[in-house]
Design an enzyme around this catalytic site. Sequence first.
Site, mmCIF file in Angstrom:
data_model
loop_
_atom_site.group_PDB
_atom_site.id
_atom_site.type_symbol
_atom_site.label_atom_id
_atom_site.label_comp_id
_atom_site.label_asym_id
_atom_site.label_seq_id
_atom_site.Cartn_x
_atom_site.Cartn_y
_atom_site.Cartn_z
ATOM 1 N N SER A 199 2.580 -1.459 2.609
ATOM 2 C CA SER A 199 3.556 -2.266 1.865
ATOM 3 C C SER A 199 3.000 -2.631 0.497
ATOM 4 O O SER A 199 3.721 -2.639 -0.503
ATOM 5 C CB SER A 199 3.896 -3.541 2.637
ATOM 6 O OG SER A 199 4.461 -3.231 3.876
ATOM 7 N N HIS A 207 5.455 2.332 8.962
ATOM 8 C CA HIS A 207 5.860 1.405 10.035
ATOM 9 C C HIS A 207 6.881 2.070 10.957
ATOM 10 O O HIS A 207 6.804 1.964 12.176
ATOM 11 C CB HIS A 207 6.510 0.149 9.458
ATOM 12 C CG HIS A 207 5.604 -0.755 8.683
ATOM 13 N ND1 HIS A 207 5.899 -1.205 7.419
ATOM 14 C CD2 HIS A 207 4.411 -1.320 8.991
ATOM 15 C CE1 HIS A 207 4.948 -2.008 6.995
ATOM 16 N NE2 HIS A 207 4.028 -2.096 7.919
ATOM 17 N N ARG A 255 -4.573 3.120 10.230
ATOM 18 C CA ARG A 255 -4.511 4.156 9.188
ATOM 19 C C ARG A 255 -5.872 4.786 8.971
ATOM 20 O O ARG A 255 -6.043 5.975 8.993
ATOM 21 C CB ARG A 255 -4.039 3.552 7.860
ATOM 22 C CG ARG A 255 -2.569 3.336 7.787
ATOM 23 C CD ARG A 255 -2.206 2.395 6.692
ATOM 24 N NE ARG A 255 -2.634 1.045 7.044
ATOM 25 C CZ ARG A 255 -2.104 -0.049 6.559
ATOM 26 N NH1 ARG A 255 -1.157 0.028 5.664
ATOM 27 N NH2 ARG A 255 -2.524 -1.226 6.944
ATOM 28 N N LYS A 282 3.040 -19.061 2.985
ATOM 29 C CA LYS A 282 2.744 -17.906 2.131
ATOM 30 C C LYS A 282 4.042 -17.322 1.588
ATOM 31 O O LYS A 282 4.922 -16.951 2.363
ATOM 32 C CB LYS A 282 2.018 -16.840 2.973
ATOM 33 C CG LYS A 282 0.884 -16.158 2.230
ATOM 34 C CD LYS A 282 -0.017 -15.401 3.174
ATOM 35 C CE LYS A 282 0.251 -13.923 3.141
ATOM 36 N NZ LYS A 282 -0.506 -13.179 4.137
HETATM 37 P P1 ADP Z 1 0.097 -7.267 8.850
HETATM 38 O O1 ADP Z 1 0.217 -8.225 7.716
HETATM 39 O O2 ADP Z 1 0.248 -7.910 10.200
HETATM 40 O O3 ADP Z 1 -1.086 -6.328 8.788
HETATM 41 P P2 ADP Z 1 1.776 -5.033 8.056
HETATM 42 O O4 ADP Z 1 3.261 -5.076 7.878
HETATM 43 O O5 ADP Z 1 0.977 -4.757 6.841
HETATM 44 O O6 ADP Z 1 1.425 -6.407 8.740
HETATM 45 O O7 ADP Z 1 1.389 -3.948 9.156
HETATM 46 C C1 ADP Z 1 1.780 -4.067 10.498
HETATM 47 C C2 ADP Z 1 0.996 -3.071 11.328
HETATM 48 O O8 ADP Z 1 1.380 -1.741 10.975
HETATM 49 C C3 ADP Z 1 -0.526 -3.137 11.139
HETATM 50 O O9 ADP Z 1 -1.158 -2.898 12.392
HETATM 51 C C4 ADP Z 1 -0.811 -2.004 10.168
HETATM 52 O O10 ADP Z 1 -2.127 -1.487 10.331
HETATM 53 C C5 ADP Z 1 0.235 -0.988 10.631
HETATM 54 N N1 ADP Z 1 0.588 -0.028 9.571
HETATM 55 C C6 ADP Z 1 1.146 -0.290 8.382
HETATM 56 N N2 ADP Z 1 1.350 0.845 7.666
HETATM 57 C C7 ADP Z 1 0.880 1.858 8.460
HETATM 58 C C8 ADP Z 1 0.773 3.287 8.295
HETATM 59 N N3 ADP Z 1 1.160 3.885 7.170
HETATM 60 N N4 ADP Z 1 0.217 3.997 9.297
HETATM 61 C C9 ADP Z 1 -0.202 3.371 10.427
HETATM 62 N N5 ADP Z 1 -0.130 2.048 10.640
HETATM 63 C C10 ADP Z 1 0.401 1.294 9.680
#
Ligand code: ADP
Length: 159
Positions: A128, A17, A90, A41
């Site tokens: 995460s 992130h 990703r 949630k």
């Molecule tokens: P959500 O529940 O909205 O998907 P996340 O916190 O899991 O929220 O992710 C937020 C954004 O960051 C998403 O677009 C996700 O694809 C991106 N993201 C998370 N980890 C990575 C990573 N390691 N590389 C690239 N993008 C990432």
Amino acid sequence: MTIAIYPGSFDPITKGHLDILKTGAEVFDKVIIAVAHNSEKKGFLPTDVRVQLIKESVTHLENVEVDSFEGLTIEYAKKRGAKVLIRGLRAVSDFEYELQLSQANSALSEDIKTVFLTTKPKYNFISSSTIKEIYLNNGDISKFVPAPVYDYLLKRKVC
Ligand code: ADP
């Protein structure tokens, strides 16, 4: 001035992130990283803790603000005067969901564009949920999360 929103769960924020956020802050005048609060949630960490950990992790990025919101991302973006939503990609597996989400958002507001960013390869696999899994099984997450998240989780065994 172009304001971008980087919305997500950030439960917790990871180095993946942060890498996306750093690039976003280089490209746009201001980036608001916004934790999506969902009262229905129960997450791993409460929203206020996620926000606090992000704040402690982004002190080096001057044009970044940390916030949280409830409801539609697009409504929050309008309220904040943002023209861009940042999302990260990703792998191909992210693509289908992210494409649908961006198309739904453009159907709700044509003026707000989604921009996709990628991380350095070394952060690409980090999510995460992977981190939670490693942490809950007593693995070492220090390489994957910023120091404030590591310290917080180390001090308070969250489960
Ligand atoms: P959500 O529940 O909205 O998907 P996340 O916190 O899991 O929220 O992710 C937020 C954004 O960051 C998403 O677009 C996700 O694809 C991106 N993201 C998370 N980890 C990575 C990573 N390691 N590389 C690239 N993008 C990432």
